[in-house]
Motif scaffolding. Structure first.
Motif, PDB file in Angstrom:
ATOM      1  N   ARG A  59       0.878  -1.170   0.000  1.00  0.00           N
ATOM      2  CA  ARG A  59       0.000   0.000   0.000  1.00  0.00           C
ATOM      3  C   ARG A  59       0.914   1.218   0.000  1.00  0.00           C
ATOM      4  NH1 ARG A  59      -5.156  -0.085   3.906  1.00  0.00           N
ATOM      5  NH2 ARG A  59      -5.751  -1.598   2.324  1.00  0.00           N
ATOM      6  N   PRO A  60       0.737   2.120  -0.987  1.00  0.00           N
ATOM      7  CA  PRO A  60       1.618   3.292  -1.049  1.00  0.00           C
ATOM      8  C   PRO A  60       1.633   4.040   0.287  1.00  0.00           C
ATOM      9  CG  PRO A  60       0.111   3.253  -2.940  1.00  0.00           C
ATOM     10  CD  PRO A  60      -0.286   2.125  -2.047  1.00  0.00           C
ATOM     11  N   GLY A  61       2.821   4.390   0.723  1.00  0.00           N
ATOM     12  CA  GLY A  61       2.938   5.168   1.959  1.00  0.00           C
ATOM     13  C   GLY A  61       2.910   4.330   3.214  1.00  0.00           C
ATOM     14  N   SER A  62       2.790   3.015   3.070  1.00  0.00           N
ATOM     15  CA  SER A  62       2.800   2.149   4.248  1.00  0.00           C
ATOM     16  C   SER A  62       4.019   1.241   4.213  1.00  0.00           C
ATOM     17  CB  SER A  62       1.537   1.291   4.290  1.00  0.00           C
ATOM     18  OG  SER A  62       1.750   0.191   5.159  1.00  0.00           O
ATOM     19  N   THR A  63       4.558   0.985   5.381  1.00  0.00           N
ATOM     20  CA  THR A  63       5.707   0.084   5.459  1.00  0.00           C
ATOM     21  C   THR A  63       5.252  -1.367   5.655  1.00  0.00           C
ATOM     22  OG1 THR A  63       7.782  -0.292   6.599  1.00  0.00           O
ATOM     23  CG2 THR A  63       6.019   0.651   7.910  1.00  0.00           C
ATOM     24  N   GLY A  64       3.952  -1.612   5.413  1.00  0.00           N
ATOM     25  CA  GLY A  64       3.450  -2.979   5.419  1.00  0.00           C
ATOM     26  C   GLY A  64       2.779  -3.366   6.720  1.00  0.00           C
ATOM     27  N   ARG A  65       2.789  -4.646   7.014  1.00  0.00           N
ATOM     28  CA  ARG A  65       2.093  -5.172   8.194  1.00  0.00           C
ATOM     29  C   ARG A  65       3.077  -5.998   9.024  1.00  0.00           C
ATOM     30  NH1 ARG A  65      -3.735  -7.337   6.238  1.00  0.00           N
ATOM     31  NH2 ARG A  65      -3.994  -7.346   8.509  1.00  0.00           N
ATOM     32  N   PRO A  66       2.700  -6.322  10.242  1.00  0.00           N
ATOM     33  CA  PRO A  66       3.629  -7.118  11.057  1.00  0.00           C
ATOM     34  C   PRO A  66       4.034  -8.405  10.346  1.00  0.00           C
ATOM     35  CG  PRO A  66       1.870  -6.246  12.418  1.00  0.00           C
ATOM     36  CD  PRO A  66       1.504  -5.916  10.991  1.00  0.00           C
ATOM     37  N   VAL A  67       5.308  -8.673  10.341  1.00  0.00           N
ATOM     38  CA  VAL A  67       5.815  -9.903   9.733  1.00  0.00           C
ATOM     39  C   VAL A  67       5.415 -11.063  10.649  1.00  0.00           C
ATOM     40  CG1 VAL A  67       7.959 -11.134   9.172  1.00  0.00           C
ATOM     41  CG2 VAL A  67       7.729  -8.689   8.624  1.00  0.00           C
ATOM     42  N   PRO A  68       4.892 -12.151  10.085  1.00  0.00           N
ATOM     43  CA  PRO A  68       4.524 -13.293  10.930  1.00  0.00           C
ATOM     44  C   PRO A  68       5.673 -13.686  11.864  1.00  0.00           C
ATOM     45  CG  PRO A  68       3.789 -13.652   8.691  1.00  0.00           C
ATOM     46  CD  PRO A  68       4.564 -12.378   8.676  1.00  0.00           C
ATOM     47  N   GLY A  69       5.328 -13.962  13.107  1.00  0.00           N
ATOM     48  CA  GLY A  69       6.359 -14.319  14.078  1.00  0.00           C
ATOM     49  C   GLY A  69       6.700 -13.165  15.008  1.00  0.00           C
ATOM     50  N   HIS A  70       6.345 -11.933  14.583  1.00  0.00           N
ATOM     51  CA  HIS A  70       6.636 -10.767  15.426  1.00  0.00           C
ATOM     52  C   HIS A  70       5.333 -10.123  15.865  1.00  0.00           C
ATOM     53  CE1 HIS A  70      10.693 -11.162  13.913  1.00  0.00           C
ATOM     54  NE2 HIS A  70      10.223 -11.096  12.678  1.00  0.00           N
ATOM     55  N   ARG A  71       5.224  -9.844  17.166  1.00  0.00           N
ATOM     56  CA  ARG A  71       4.034  -9.136  17.636  1.00  0.00           C
ATOM     57  C   ARG A  71       4.372  -7.650  17.707  1.00  0.00           C
ATOM     58  NH1 ARG A  71       1.328 -10.221  23.248  1.00  0.00           N
ATOM     59  NH2 ARG A  71      -0.178  -8.511  23.106  1.00  0.00           N
ATOM     60  N   VAL A  72       3.784  -6.886  16.804  1.00  0.00           N
ATOM     61  CA  VAL A  72       4.098  -5.461  16.706  1.00  0.00           C
ATOM     62  C   VAL A  72       2.834  -4.669  16.993  1.00  0.00           C
ATOM     63  CG1 VAL A  72       5.078  -3.660  15.228  1.00  0.00           C
ATOM     64  CG2 VAL A  72       5.713  -6.049  14.844  1.00  0.00           C
ATOM     65  N   ALA A  73       2.950  -3.658  17.838  1.00  0.00           N
ATOM     66  CA  ALA A  73       1.785  -2.844  18.168  1.00  0.00           C
ATOM     67  C   ALA A  73       2.161  -1.369  18.100  1.00  0.00           C
ATOM     68  CB  ALA A  73       1.285  -3.190  19.566  1.00  0.00           C
ATOM     69  N   VAL A  74       1.132  -0.537  17.974  1.00  0.00           N
ATOM     70  CA  VAL A  74       1.328   0.910  18.066  1.00  0.00           C
ATOM     71  C   VAL A  74       0.722   1.325  19.401  1.00  0.00           C
ATOM     72  CG1 VAL A  74       0.721   3.131  17.050  1.00  0.00           C
ATOM     73  CG2 VAL A  74       1.273   1.184  15.555  1.00  0.00           C
ATOM     74  N   LEU A  75       1.586   1.804  20.302  1.00  0.00           N
ATOM     75  CA  LEU A  75       1.146   2.030  21.693  1.00  0.00           C
ATOM     76  C   LEU A  75       1.066   3.506  22.057  1.00  0.00           C
ATOM     77  CD1 LEU A  75       3.254  -0.694  23.582  1.00  0.00           C
ATOM     78  CD2 LEU A  75       0.939  -0.904  22.642  1.00  0.00           C
ATOM     79  N   ARG A  76       0.130   3.810  22.937  1.00  0.00           N
ATOM     80  CA  ARG A  76       0.046   5.146  23.538  1.00  0.00           C
ATOM     81  C   ARG A  76       1.107   5.236  24.646  1.00  0.00           C
ATOM     82  NH1 ARG A  76      -5.964   3.987  24.032  1.00  0.00           N
ATOM     83  NH2 ARG A  76      -6.855   4.843  22.117  1.00  0.00           N
ATOM     84  N   ALA A  77       1.288   6.453  25.151  1.00  0.00           N
ATOM     85  CA  ALA A  77       2.290   6.653  26.210  1.00  0.00           C
ATOM     86  C   ALA A  77       1.953   5.846  27.463  1.00  0.00           C
ATOM     87  CB  ALA A  77       2.401   8.131  26.545  1.00  0.00           C
ATOM     88  N   ASP A  78       0.653   5.570  27.687  1.00  0.00           N
ATOM     89  CA  ASP A  78       0.274   4.801  28.883  1.00  0.00           C
ATOM     90  C   ASP A  78       0.335   3.292  28.648  1.00  0.00           C
ATOM     91  OD1 ASP A  78      -1.896   4.137  27.349  1.00  0.00           O
ATOM     92  OD2 ASP A  78      -3.398   5.120  28.604  1.00  0.00           O
ATOM     93  N   GLY A  79       0.803   2.888  27.477  1.00  0.00           N
ATOM     94  CA  GLY A  79       0.984   1.469  27.210  1.00  0.00           C
ATOM     95  C   GLY A  79      -0.215   0.812  26.551  1.00  0.00           C
TER      96      GLY A  79
END
Ligand code: ATP
Ligand code: MG
Length: 542
Positions: A358-378
């Motif tokens: 998708r243009p402008g996106s670095t893709g999605r989490p690679v299988p095997g890695h748990r990746v999240a976008v977190l707020r400052a409070d976790g």
């Protein structure tokens, strides 16, 4: 290992890590091919005159075993750091493999490093040995006294004052009894790579042998599932960086693909296209800066035979929709962008075959890695809400820690999450969009603005070759956006041109993102890995 699939769900459904109890990178990348197929090409060394020498897996195995024996005979022991300061060549791989076989820690150093950078890394790591060439020896000579731990210097260019010849050590090693590759576990230290130092002093990121296995799913995604019948693979990145070594060299060899070694003093777009055409390169890894330089070459497909080129992967900076679209148009390729850090690499990726692009996106989490976008409070950020990219530990690709800096390491974890210091947002379909490094974010009138979108917009203007956006202090709005632009060939900087580019930005960006001023520059300050150092533009030190 990750299996090819036609959708993201299918990719993730069947994946699970297979990390053996005993694992050594040298056995996994080299012996797996060298024993059954010693003649399989591993490295294609391209000389300056264009001649190509093929180095086989069999040769890599014999040479690295001999060097390991020679280093061991000279007192290099498991866990000692063995520095490698060499341009792209088979010697680099031989030195790495020898270090892994010994249970030592390979310490790659980039050819672009000056005296201070070398002294800092060699002293900080307490390197015991170094394998280098004549150019490296010249840089090293005045530093030797300040490096008491460095007792062994090996030269690939024959014996020299204070240095032994690699060829002699190998010849002697071949005569002694056969060296047995050290039995290592996946968590035993194998490799230490210093970060780019974009935000300050570079830190030594120590990795276990498992780091290679941790890279494989991301590698397969970003390179669109290559296999042993593909290759050669090429990158202009120095093999001293995670980008060169772990996004290209080691995984390619492991999969049985040959790797092109061609040292460039600096990146030359025409020469890059010619090399890919002449060697029939099937997979390339080109950082965004390199792609932006290639963009200056008109009609590449008409001028160069790129019909062998199946995929281009990219990482290290945000690629942006403009460069993504250029590659689709000019090269007819969908760039496989990935995201990672020296400490925790290739955790997000795009992949053409799985439809993750998708243009402008670095893709999605690679299988095997748990990746999240977190707020400052976790807690997890909502859809399109900016937050910090975080990776759940344990993860095989995650480093063991910063060298000698347990506190700095601990500070970057919270509740078992590795905090990257990078801001991104996740869209409704789970695609991650990079916003900026925490310290590159611009605070303007209560908005937090990332430079990525602004820079991509500026690149769409026909006069702009490279662009950077930074925040500069402003009494009213805290900060205002300032742009720095390198003009394309044929465009002369002028007030009118600046006004035209700013007006263009005004038409395309949200009001709060529009740069208030613009400076033209001949070049932008970059790290040796080709990342724009926005800090230097902000401080006015560049
Ligand atoms: P230092 O940590 O010493 O300041 P550095 O972070 O630049 O330097 P690297 O580990 O080489 O050192 O780079 C990792 C960083 O590169 C990431 O944290 C991120 O900011 C950036 N990066 C990597 N891939 C991407 C990508 N696809 N899009 C945007 N940024 C990226
Ligand atoms: Mg970093």
């Amino acid at each position: 290992m990750l299996q090819p699939a036609a959708s993201y769900d299918e990719l993730t459904d069947h994946f699970r890590w297979e990390i053996p109890e005993r694992y050594n990178i040298a056995a996994d990348v080299c012996d797996r091919w060298a024993i059954p197929e010693p003649e399989r090409p591993a490295i294609l060394e391209v000389a300056l005159d264009g001649t190509v020498a093929t180095i086989t897996h069999g040769a890599l195995r014999a040479r690295s075993l001999a060097l390991a024996a020679g280093l061991s005979a000279r007192g290099v022991a498991p866990e000692d750091r063995v520095a490698v300061l060499l341009p792209q060549s088979a010697h680099v791989v031989v030195a790495h493999l020898a270090a892994y076989r010994l249970g030592a820690v390979a310490l790659p150093l980039a050819g672009l490093f000056g005296a201070d950078a070398l002294r800092y890394r060699l002293a900080d790591s307490g390197a015991r040995a170094i394998v280098t060439d004549a150019a490296g020896l010249a840089k090293l000579a005045p530093l030797r006294e300040a490096l008491p731990d460095l007792t062994l210097v090996v030269s690939v260019d024959g014996p020299a004052d204070g240095a032994e010849a690699l060829s002699e050590i190998e010849a002697e090693g071949q005569k002694t009894k056969k060296f047995e590759t050290c039995v290592t576990g996946p968590d035993d230290p194998a490799l230490m790579i210093y970060t780019s130092g974009t935000t300050g002093l570079a830190k030594g990121a120590l990795h276990g042998h498992r780091v290679l296995l941790g890279h494989m799913p991301g590698f397969l995604m970003m390179h669109d599932f290559p296999g042993p019948t593909d290759g050669p693979v090429w990158t202009p990145s120095d093999w001293a960086w995670a980008g060169g070594l772990l996004n290209v060299v080691m995984p390619s060899l492991r999969l049985g693909m040959a790797v092109v070694a061609r040292p460039f003093a600096r990146f030359e777009p025409e020469a890059a296209f010619r090399l890919m055409a002449d060697l029939w390169v099937s997979h390339a890894f080109l950082p965004p800066t390199a792609l932006r330089m290639l963009r200056a070459v008109a009609a590449p497909r008409e001028r160069f035979d790129l019909s062998g080129l199946r995929n281009i992967a990219s990482a290290g900076e945000a690629l942006g929709p403009e460069t993504f679209a250029w590659a689709r148009d000019a090269l007819r390729l969908t760039i496989g962008e990935a995201y990672g850090q020296t400490e925790c690499n290739l955790v997000l990726a795009a992949c053409r075959r799985a439809g993750v692009a998708r243009p402008g996106s670095t893709g999605r989490p690679v299988p095997g890695h748990r990746v999240a976008v977190l707020r400052a409070d976790g807690s997890e950020a909502g859809v399109d809400e900016p937050g910090e990219i975080a990776v759940k530990a344990p993860d095989p690709v995650l480093f063991l820690g910063y060298w000698n800096q347990p506190e700095a390491t601990a500070k970057k974890f919270r509740d078992g999450w590795w905090l990257t210091g990078d801001t991104a947002r996740r869209d409704a379909d789970g695609y991650v969009h990079f916003v900026g490094r925490e310290d590159d974010l611009i605070t303007s009138a209560a908005y937090r603005i990332g430079p990525t979108e602004i820079e991509d917009c500026l690149l769409r203007h026909p006069a702009v070759a490279l662009a950077a956006a930074v925040g500069v202090p402003d009494s009213l709005r805290t900060e205002i956006v300032k742009a720095f632009v390198v003009p394309r060939e044929g465009f002369t900087p002028s007030d009118d041109l600046a006004a035209d580019i700013l007006a263009f930005a005004k038409r395309h960006l949200s009001a709060h993102e529009v740069p208030r001023s613009l400076d033209f520059r001949e070049t932008l300050p970059m790290t040796t890995t080709g990342k724009i150092i926005r800090r230097a533009l902000r401080d006015g030190t560049a």
